[in-house]
Every structure is written in structure tokens, then in C-alpha cells.
Design a protein around this motif. Structure first.
Motif, PDB file in Angstrom:
ATOM      1  N   THR A 106     -55.276  -5.210  10.829  1.00 33.63           N
ATOM      2  CA  THR A 106     -53.841  -5.465  10.727  1.00 33.63           C
ATOM      3  C   THR A 106     -53.556  -5.888   9.290  1.00 33.63           C
ATOM      4  OG1 THR A 106     -53.639  -6.166  13.031  1.00 33.63           O
ATOM      5  CG2 THR A 106     -51.940  -6.939  11.494  1.00 33.63           C
ATOM      6  N   THR A 107     -52.598  -5.232   8.667  1.00 28.19           N
ATOM      7  CA  THR A 107     -52.244  -5.525   7.278  1.00 28.19           C
ATOM      8  C   THR A 107     -50.813  -6.033   7.220  1.00 28.19           C
ATOM      9  OG1 THR A 107     -53.745  -3.800   6.456  1.00 28.19           O
ATOM     10  CG2 THR A 107     -52.026  -4.576   4.956  1.00 28.19           C
ATOM     11  N   VAL A 108     -50.631  -7.170   6.575  1.00 30.06           N
ATOM     12  CA  VAL A 108     -49.289  -7.740   6.401  1.00 30.06           C
ATOM     13  C   VAL A 108     -49.059  -7.927   4.907  1.00 30.06           C
ATOM     14  CG1 VAL A 108     -47.727  -9.620   6.963  1.00 30.06           C
ATOM     15  CG2 VAL A 108     -49.483  -8.932   8.612  1.00 30.06           C
ATOM     16  N   ALA A 109     -47.921  -7.450   4.418  1.00 31.64           N
ATOM     17  CA  ALA A 109     -47.624  -7.523   2.979  1.00 31.64           C
ATOM     18  C   ALA A 109     -46.273  -8.188   2.748  1.00 31.64           C
ATOM     19  CB  ALA A 109     -47.624  -6.129   2.371  1.00 31.64           C
ATOM     20  N   ALA A 110     -46.196  -8.935   1.658  1.00 31.66           N
ATOM     21  CA  ALA A 110     -44.923  -9.510   1.203  1.00 31.66           C
ATOM     22  C   ALA A 110     -44.525  -8.775  -0.073  1.00 31.66           C
ATOM     23  CB  ALA A 110     -45.058 -11.005   0.944  1.00 31.66           C
ATOM     24  N   ALA A 111     -43.333  -8.247  -0.091  1.00 28.44           N
ATOM     25  CA  ALA A 111     -42.854  -7.477  -1.246  1.00 28.44           C
ATOM     26  C   ALA A 111     -42.444  -8.411  -2.377  1.00 28.44           C
ATOM     27  CB  ALA A 111     -41.681  -6.593  -0.832  1.00 28.44           C
ATOM     28  N   ASP A 112     -42.078  -7.853  -3.514  1.00 27.91           N
ATOM     29  CA  ASP A 112     -41.579  -8.660  -4.627  1.00 27.91           C
ATOM     30  C   ASP A 112     -40.387  -9.492  -4.156  1.00 27.91           C
ATOM     31  OD1 ASP A 112     -43.480  -7.426  -6.111  1.00 27.91           O
ATOM     32  OD2 ASP A 112     -42.124  -6.551  -7.585  1.00 27.91           O
ATOM     33  N   GLY A 113     -40.403 -10.778  -4.512  1.00 30.23           N
ATOM     34  CA  GLY A 113     -39.299 -11.654  -4.156  1.00 30.23           C
ATOM     35  C   GLY A 113     -39.276 -12.095  -2.711  1.00 30.23           C
ATOM     36  N   GLU A 114     -40.318 -11.771  -1.950  1.00 32.83           N
ATOM     37  CA  GLU A 114     -40.335 -12.089  -0.521  1.00 32.83           C
ATOM     38  C   GLU A 114     -41.415 -13.117  -0.212  1.00 32.83           C
ATOM     39  OE1 GLU A 114     -40.503  -9.668   3.733  1.00 32.83           O
ATOM     40  OE2 GLU A 114     -41.538  -8.849   1.980  1.00 32.83           O
ATOM     41  N   ILE A 115     -41.102 -14.034   0.688  1.00 30.62           N
ATOM     42  CA  ILE A 115     -42.079 -14.974   1.238  1.00 30.62           C
ATOM     43  C   ILE A 115     -42.141 -14.733   2.737  1.00 30.62           C
ATOM     44  CG2 ILE A 115     -42.605 -17.404   1.672  1.00 30.62           C
ATOM     45  CD1 ILE A 115     -41.285 -18.092  -0.982  1.00 30.62           C
ATOM     46  N   LYS A 116     -43.337 -14.500   3.242  1.00 30.79           N
ATOM     47  CA  LYS A 116     -43.485 -14.098   4.641  1.00 30.79           C
ATOM     48  C   LYS A 116     -44.414 -15.058   5.376  1.00 30.79           C
ATOM     49  CE  LYS A 116     -43.233  -9.778   5.583  1.00 30.79           C
ATOM     50  NZ  LYS A 116     -43.460  -8.320   5.713  1.00 30.79           N
ATOM     51  N   SER A 124     -53.370 -20.170  13.837  1.00 28.34           N
ATOM     52  CA  SER A 124     -53.312 -20.559  12.433  1.00 28.34           C
ATOM     53  C   SER A 124     -52.109 -19.877  11.781  1.00 28.34           C
ATOM     54  CB  SER A 124     -54.597 -20.155  11.702  1.00 28.34           C
ATOM     55  OG  SER A 124     -55.710 -20.866  12.204  1.00 28.34           O
ATOM     56  N   VAL A 125     -51.600 -20.499  10.723  1.00 26.16           N
ATOM     57  CA  VAL A 125     -50.389 -19.987  10.055  1.00 26.16           C
ATOM     58  C   VAL A 125     -50.716 -19.637   8.611  1.00 26.16           C
ATOM     59  CG1 VAL A 125     -48.053 -20.553   9.292  1.00 26.16           C
ATOM     60  CG2 VAL A 125     -48.843 -21.284  11.552  1.00 26.16           C
ATOM     61  N   VAL A 126     -50.210 -18.488   8.168  1.00 27.82           N
ATOM     62  CA  VAL A 126     -50.355 -18.051   6.783  1.00 27.82           C
ATOM     63  C   VAL A 126     -48.966 -17.792   6.214  1.00 27.82           C
ATOM     64  CG1 VAL A 126     -51.351 -16.354   5.219  1.00 27.82           C
ATOM     65  CG2 VAL A 126     -52.557 -16.957   7.319  1.00 27.82           C
ATOM     66  N   ILE A 127     -48.709 -18.335   5.017  1.00 30.45           N
ATOM     67  CA  ILE A 127     -47.448 -18.077   4.332  1.00 30.45           C
ATOM     68  C   ILE A 127     -47.769 -17.282   3.071  1.00 30.45           C
ATOM     69  CG2 ILE A 127     -45.397 -19.096   3.291  1.00 30.45           C
ATOM     70  CD1 ILE A 127     -45.965 -21.593   5.012  1.00 30.45           C
ATOM     71  N   LEU A 128     -47.323 -16.032   3.045  1.00 31.54           N
ATOM     72  CA  LEU A 128     -47.617 -15.127   1.932  1.00 31.54           C
ATOM     73  C   LEU A 128     -46.571 -15.255   0.837  1.00 31.54           C
ATOM     74  CD1 LEU A 128     -48.672 -11.641   3.397  1.00 31.54           C
ATOM     75  CD2 LEU A 128     -50.108 -13.282   2.184  1.00 31.54           C
ATOM     76  N   ASN A 129     -47.049 -15.331  -0.394  1.00 33.76           N
ATOM     77  CA  ASN A 129     -46.145 -15.328  -1.540  1.00 33.76           C
ATOM     78  C   ASN A 129     -45.802 -13.882  -1.906  1.00 33.76           C
ATOM     79  OD1 ASN A 129     -44.585 -16.194  -3.663  1.00 33.76           O
ATOM     80  ND2 ASN A 129     -46.206 -17.327  -4.693  1.00 33.76           N
ATOM     81  N   ALA A 130     -44.890 -13.723  -2.843  1.00 31.44           N
ATOM     82  CA  ALA A 130     -44.433 -12.401  -3.258  1.00 31.44           C
ATOM     83  C   ALA A 130     -45.597 -11.538  -3.764  1.00 31.44           C
ATOM     84  CB  ALA A 130     -43.382 -12.539  -4.351  1.00 31.44           C
ATOM     85  N   ARG A 131     -45.510 -10.249  -3.500  1.00 33.75           N
ATOM     86  CA  ARG A 131     -46.491  -9.252  -3.932  1.00 33.75           C
ATOM     87  C   ARG A 131     -47.911  -9.636  -3.476  1.00 33.75           C
ATOM     88  NH1 ARG A 131     -46.379  -7.311 -10.138  1.00 33.75           N
ATOM     89  NH2 ARG A 131     -44.150  -7.172  -9.660  1.00 33.75           N
ATOM     90  N   SER A 132     -48.042  -9.985  -2.206  1.00 29.91           N
ATOM     91  CA  SER A 132     -49.332 -10.382  -1.648  1.00 29.91           C
ATOM     92  C   SER A 132     -49.605  -9.618  -0.364  1.00 29.91           C
ATOM     93  CB  SER A 132     -49.364 -11.889  -1.369  1.00 29.91           C
ATOM     94  OG  SER A 132     -49.142 -12.624  -2.550  1.00 29.91           O
TER      95      SER A 132
END
Length: 315
Positions: A106-116, A124-132
């Protein structure tokens, strides 16, 4: 003798359910080749064992394997053994020769300017920063808790001492049991790990490792294969989640890469020495223009924007 019979039955059950290890398969073959195994389990019981269908072409392959393995066995014994041995070796063939399960990621991506924000299967919780980007397999939590990260993420890990959580970033692994921490590794940048609570171990090649506790931060230089450790206030580690740029001890070149990811622009420093300016303080991410104006005012710089390209130079 009863214990050997129980062992034989246990091995057969494992083969039938595709859970036998390679060592257990070898042990079963060894027991099959011993002449007294008929005493342990009569042929009728073997024949009653649950069978499994084989894919086309595999059955003949494993039967040939059975024939090759029994060439040293006495002919009379071979005739008694073959009716159930073929079935068992067919099952062995299914385990050994049939392709193993290939993980599905499973792949999850955060685009530019996005926090996911992402919830993993173990809560468990993961908070992705932009472009990650983060990846984890369909076996996550069942056999291990491993994720692969490109970019930056803040982790809040559900404790499980039986299954450590491991973040893979290039050739470095960050291993935890239950804690909250930040991992940052963008292409061309050093890996940085910061611990907000608990403890983590960061392991690189050739046995290099560092243990970090609350308020600790380490960067990794892959070229030198060395760690450098620092102290940082835990509340500063997740400022980016609040839309705040922590510019303390960052150069203008480093801050520029952050702005590029947040605003999907390209920043060009016309004079290399301007990129070496070391910044301080925090900047609320209200708009790209407000951030650039603040930086340029402090260092007597100016910027010009044309489309998505921003050039910074001296006044």
C-alpha cells in the motif's frame, strides 16, 4: 515411539497447511526414508490425510522428485511406500516449488503543499509532510511492522514489544517499540531523526548506530557513515504540522527546499553565497510571499517571481 508418531503427524499437518519451514520439510523427508516409519503411522492413516490439488504440470514434477529420492530404497518397501509418499511429496512440492506469496504494498503519498494523516493497521498513526511517500505491505502487523519512507513523517507508534516498528529510509533503519518521533530524508539531504517521546535506535551500514531518547535529534552523513547528535525541544519537532517553518540553524538554501515542497515552486539563488546565510526563529506559513519578504528584509535581499520560478539575489 508415540512421540515420534506425534511429530510425524504434526509435520504432515504443517505441510498440508503450507506452514512448514524448510528445516521441518527436511525432517519429514528424513522420517519418510526410514523403514520403521510404517510402525509410527500405518498406510491407512496416511491415505486419510487431507490432500490438496496441485496446479497443472506441478504434480508430475513432484512425483518425479519422489521417484528420484526413492531409488536407494528396497523395491518391496518402495511399493508399499509409494501410495502415500507420492501424496506427501506432492504437498512438499507445493510448498517448495510453487511461488511464495509476494507482498502487495500500500502506497500513500502527500503532494506538494499537502499534509496527510494515515492510520496503519495496528492503530499507529503517521503524518506525512509535503512531497513524501510511505509504503507498507499486506503482511504489516501480521509478521512485522515495517514501513518504507521517502520524505518526512511524524510517527505515533502503538506499543508492541513483540513486534518492533521499523522505518526504512535508504540504507538506514529506525527501530522503536512504542513512541513518537520524526524522520526526515528527502533526496539529496541528510537523514534526520528526532524523538518527541520514548526511545529509538537508528542503525546504518557497517554497524553504525545511535540510540535517541526524548529531546534527542541525530543526522546521518551517508558519505562518511557517521551520526551527529543534538538536543531539540520536543514541541519543535512537529511545528511543520501546524504550518510553521522552524528555521533555527537552517541555511537559506535549506529553507528554500522546504518552500519548494510546500508551494510547488523552484527557488533559484543567483549568488551561491546567499544560500549560506544561517537563519533563526520560526516563520508562520501564511503565504509564500510573506515568508520571502521576511527573509529578504533581514538579509537585504530581493526576489523576483516568473511563473513557478523565484529568483533571489542581493539588492
Amino acid at each position: 515411539m508415540k512421540r515420534d508418531a506425534d511429530l510425524l503427524q504434526e509435520l504432515i499437518d504443517k505441510v498440508q497447511h503450507n506452514t512448514a519451514s524448510r528445516d521441518e520439510l527436511r525432517l519429514l523427508l528424513q522420517l519418510l526414508e526410514e523403514e520403521d516409519h510404517r510402525v509410527l503411522m500405518p498406510a491407512e492413516e496416511w491415505l486419510q490425510s487431507e490432500s490438496q490439488p496441485l496446479p497443472a504440470g506441478l504434480k508430475s514434477k513432484v512425483v518425479n522428485t519422489a521417484l528420484q529420492r526413492t531409488t536407494t530404497v528396497k523395491r518391496g518397501y518402495f511399493r508399499r511406500w509409494l501410495p502415500y509418499a507420492a501424496m506427501l511429496l506432492a504437498l512438499l512440492g507445493l510448498v517448495l516449488l510453487w511461488p511464495r506469496h509476494k507482498p502487495v504494498y500500500t502506497t500513500v503519498a502527500a503532494a506538494d503543499g499537502e499534509i496527510k494523516r494515515i492510520a496503519l493497521p495496528d492503530s499507529s498513526v503517521v503524518i506525512l509532510n509535503a512531497r513524501s511517500v510511505i509504503r507498507y505491505s499486506d503482511t504489516y502487523a501480521a509478521t512485522s511492522r515495517d514501513v518504507i519512507l521517502d520524505g518526512e513523517a511524524f510517527f505515533e507508534i502503538h506499543p508492541d514489544r513483540q513486534a518492533p516498528f521499523i522505518v526504512h529510509t535508504g540504507n538506514v533503519q529506525t527501530k522503536v517499540l512504542g513512541t513518537s518521533f520524526n524522520v526526515k530524508r528527502y533526496p539529496g539531504e541528510k537523514l534526520v531523526v528526532s524523538v518527541a517521546s520514548g526511545k529509538v535506535k537508528v542503525m546504518a551500514r557497517a554497524g553504525k548506530e545511535v540510540v535517541l531518547d526524548k529531546g534527542s535529534k541525530a543526522s546521518y552523513d551517508s558519505a562518511a557513515n557517521q551520526f551527529a547528535s543534538f538536543r531539540e525541544e520536543p514541541h519543535n519537532m512537529n511545528l511543520w504540522q501546524q504550518g510553521i517553518i522552524n528555521m533555527n540553524n537552517l541555511t537559506l538554501a535549506e529553507v528554500s527546499t522546504v518552500l519548494e515542497r510546500w508551494y510547488s515552486v523552484r527557488i533559484v539563488l543567483d549568488m551561491p553565497e546567499t544560500g549560506r546565510h544561517v537563519l533563526s526563529g520560526q516563520q508562520a506559513n501564511t503565504s509564500l510571499e510573506s515568508v520571502l519578504e521576511s527573509i529578504c528584509f533581514i538579509y537585504h535581499l530581493q526576489y523576483h517571481r516568473q511563473g513557478n520560478i523565484i529568483r533571489i539575489n542581493k539588492k
